[in-house]
Scaffold this motif. Structure first.
Motif, short mmCIF file in Angstrom:
data_model
loop_
_atom_site.label_atom_id
_atom_site.label_comp_id
_atom_site.label_asym_id
_atom_site.label_seq_id
_atom_site.Cartn_x
_atom_site.Cartn_y
_atom_site.Cartn_z
N HIS A 179 2.03 31.65 1.86
CA HIS A 179 2.80 30.43 1.41
C HIS A 179 2.51 29.32 2.26
O HIS A 179 2.39 29.27 3.67
CB HIS A 179 4.33 30.84 1.44
N TYR A 180 2.38 28.14 1.70
CA TYR A 180 2.12 26.84 2.52
C TYR A 180 3.27 25.94 1.69
O TYR A 180 3.24 25.71 0.58
CB TYR A 180 0.71 26.21 2.17
N LEU A 181 3.55 25.04 2.53
CA LEU A 181 4.62 23.82 2.12
C LEU A 181 4.05 22.60 2.77
O LEU A 181 4.12 22.68 4.25
CB LEU A 181 6.14 24.12 2.45
N TRP A 182 4.00 21.57 2.09
CA TRP A 182 3.59 20.19 2.72
C TRP A 182 4.77 19.34 2.05
O TRP A 182 5.17 19.27 1.16
CB TRP A 182 2.46 19.72 2.26
N LYS A 183 5.01 18.26 3.21
CA LYS A 183 6.19 17.25 2.53
C LYS A 183 5.20 16.10 2.24
O LYS A 183 4.36 15.57 2.62
CB LYS A 183 6.88 16.70 3.80
N LEU A 184 5.78 15.65 0.82
CA LEU A 184 4.72 14.34 0.70
C LEU A 184 5.93 13.12 0.53
O LEU A 184 6.90 12.95 -0.30
CB LEU A 184 4.40 14.52 -1.32
N ASP A 185 5.97 12.53 1.77
CA ASP A 185 6.81 11.53 2.13
C ASP A 185 6.50 10.08 2.14
O ASP A 185 6.94 9.24 2.63
CB ASP A 185 7.60 12.00 3.50
N ASP A 186 5.06 9.87 1.92
CA ASP A 186 4.62 8.45 2.06
C ASP A 186 5.14 7.92 0.64
O ASP A 186 4.87 8.20 -0.63
CB ASP A 186 3.10 8.52 1.74
N LYS A 187 5.79 6.73 0.94
CA LYS A 187 6.61 5.99 -0.06
C LYS A 187 5.69 5.40 -1.07
O LYS A 187 5.86 5.60 -2.41
CB LYS A 187 7.36 4.91 0.40
N LYS A 188 4.36 4.99 -0.68
CA LYS A 188 3.34 4.45 -1.89
C LYS A 188 3.23 6.04 -2.64
O LYS A 188 3.10 5.57 -4.01
CB LYS A 188 2.22 3.95 -1.18
N LYS A 189 3.01 7.07 -2.05
CA LYS A 189 2.40 8.12 -2.78
C LYS A 189 3.55 8.68 -3.66
O LYS A 189 3.20 9.17 -4.83
CB LYS A 189 1.83 8.96 -1.93
N ILE A 190 4.78 8.64 -3.25
CA ILE A 190 5.75 9.10 -4.14
C ILE A 190 5.92 8.13 -5.36
O ILE A 190 6.13 8.66 -6.28
CB ILE A 190 6.96 8.79 -3.20
N GLU A 191 5.86 6.79 -5.20
CA GLU A 191 5.83 5.94 -6.53
C GLU A 191 4.61 6.15 -7.49
O GLU A 191 4.79 6.31 -8.70
CB GLU A 191 5.72 4.34 -5.95
#
Length: 411
Positions: A179-191
């Motif tokens: 199992h692998y988990l990453w946080k996608l927390d870059d605001k530009k990438k979120i949008e």
């Protein structure tokens, strides 16, 4: 236009992720559950089986309240912590033969209402209401709905960029799944990710029809109770795992029936001949390889069944589905099984070695006859959802199967 939202997950710290996350409750044998509960104080099973603390089986509304209490205790003991900002999460699992990678996000209850999130299975109102009450009492969802979407280059580029980094979690569970988990927390990438999904006309439920229906019912109820409702509240969304169609793995459920509905073997084969061209394959294991072809095991021998298309009428996507064809031509008219959900004469099996298991059960007189099918395709599943139809129960066994307690969504 599909709406997805980042959220502030409640989740275990890195050093406890492997011991907190659990398979679904029903996936454990009684002995396995007991061992996990006895020897692993951090297992999420302690939350969903709160009566263990009192050495008592507790059910109903009383259990809901105790689930809430155990959950709060995990937070108080810092077994669960909450991320400070809303983000998306990229979750990947790898087995010996398959790799699955998708996005954990909040998906819209309004999209479910408006059929942007499409269904292919019917749901039972009693189960919807019960789970809605459970969600309202406990205040969280720990098992995401599995949604699928057409492969999308924009989404894939973002996922690949995120997964090139160091994961937040990386561990292998005892069933040999990594199992692998990453946080996608870059605001530009979120949008960018939200925008990519906003351009999609539909998302499709692969697994979790009752969970999504109950989440929608809860959203409607809490909306009515909140005079300051503005649509941004967490209860307007439910946690989903969004995975591209190419990553989805669909396996078949075989059917096994306990008797021939009062018919002799010869009488049964004669009735079957009306609908199928029948070939005896002898004792060698046989699995069908094409749509509208079926395998059958009866009285120590395998048969191949080829649908006589000249007498079977295709009227819509459901009528072309092999599980529906078998029901309409064999299970209902010949074997007298009308209610596929509740008739105790029929049972279902899945898995890599299911033909062998089916043969063993029939050879040991647990069942009289068994039928093998080819898996339903993603396209068939989508067509049925697009036409507003429902598959028969146990038409698909869909992977990935997700862990409970690794990521928790609070309302």
């Amino acid at each position: 236009m599909a709406l997805i939202q980042p959220f502030k997950a409640v989740r275990p710290p890195k050093d406890k992720a492997a011991v907190v996350a659990s398979r679904s409750y029903e996936d454990y044998s009684k002995a396995e559950r007991k061992a996990h509960l006895e020897f692993n104080p951090f297992s999420f099973l302690h939350i969903i089986n709160p009566g263990y603390k009192f050495k008592k089986t507790i059910s109903g509304v009383e259990r809901f309240s105790l689930v809430r209490n155990r959950y709060l205790e995990f937070k108080e003991d810092h077994v669960f912590i909450q991320d400070p900002e809303p983000v998306f999460y990229v979750y990947k699992t790898r087995t010996r033969n398959h790799s699955f990678c998708g996005i954990l996000a909040g998906t819209s209850a309004e999209d479910y209402k408006n059929n942007v999130i499409k269904k292919h299975e019917d749901t039972l109102e009693k189960r919807e209401q019960l789970f809605k009450e459970y969600l309202k009492t406990v205040g969280f969802n720990a098992e995401p709905v599995l949604l699928t979407y057409p492969d999308n280059n924009s989404v894939q580029e973002i996922v690949e960029e995120v997964t090139a980094g160091v994961p937040e979690y990386e561990f292998t569970s005892i069933d040999r799944i990594t199992h692998y988990l990453w946080k996608l927390d870059d605001k530009k990438k979120i949008e960018e990710l939200k925008s990519a999904f906003a351009q999609m006309d539909s998302l499709y439920i692969a697994d979790g029809h009752h969970r999504s229906a109950s989440s929608y019912l809860l959203a409607e109820e809490l909306k009515a109770e909140n005079p300051d409702h503005d649509g941004s509240e967490p209860y307007n969304f439910f946690m989903s795992y969004l995975i591209p169609e190419s990553h989805l793995k669909i396996s078949e459920f075989n059917r096994m029936v306990k008797d021939l509905n009062g018919l002799t073997k010869q009488e049964f084969l004669v009735k079957l001949d009306e609908w199928y061209r029948i070939e005896n394959r002898g004792s060698e294991l046989y699995k069908p390889s094409k749509k509208h072809h079926f395998g059958m095991y009866l009285d120590g021998e395998f048969y191949s069944l080829y649908l006589r298309k000249s007498i079977y009428e295709f009227t819509d996507s459901l009528s072309e589905l092999d599980t529906q064809i078998l029901y309409e031509t064999v299970l209902k008219p010949i074997l007298g099984i009308n209610d596929l959900r509740n008739d105790t004469r029929i049972s279902y099996g899945y898995g890599q070695h299911n033909v062998v298991k089916m043969k063993d059960l029939i050879d040991n007189d647990k069942f009289k006859v068994g039928f093998g099918l080819v898996p339903v395709s993603v396209e068939e599943m989508k067509n049925i959802a697009d036409e507003g139809l429902q598959m028969p129960p146990k038409s698909t066994y869909i992977e990935p199967k997700l862990r409970s307690g690794l990521i928790v969504y609070e309302f």
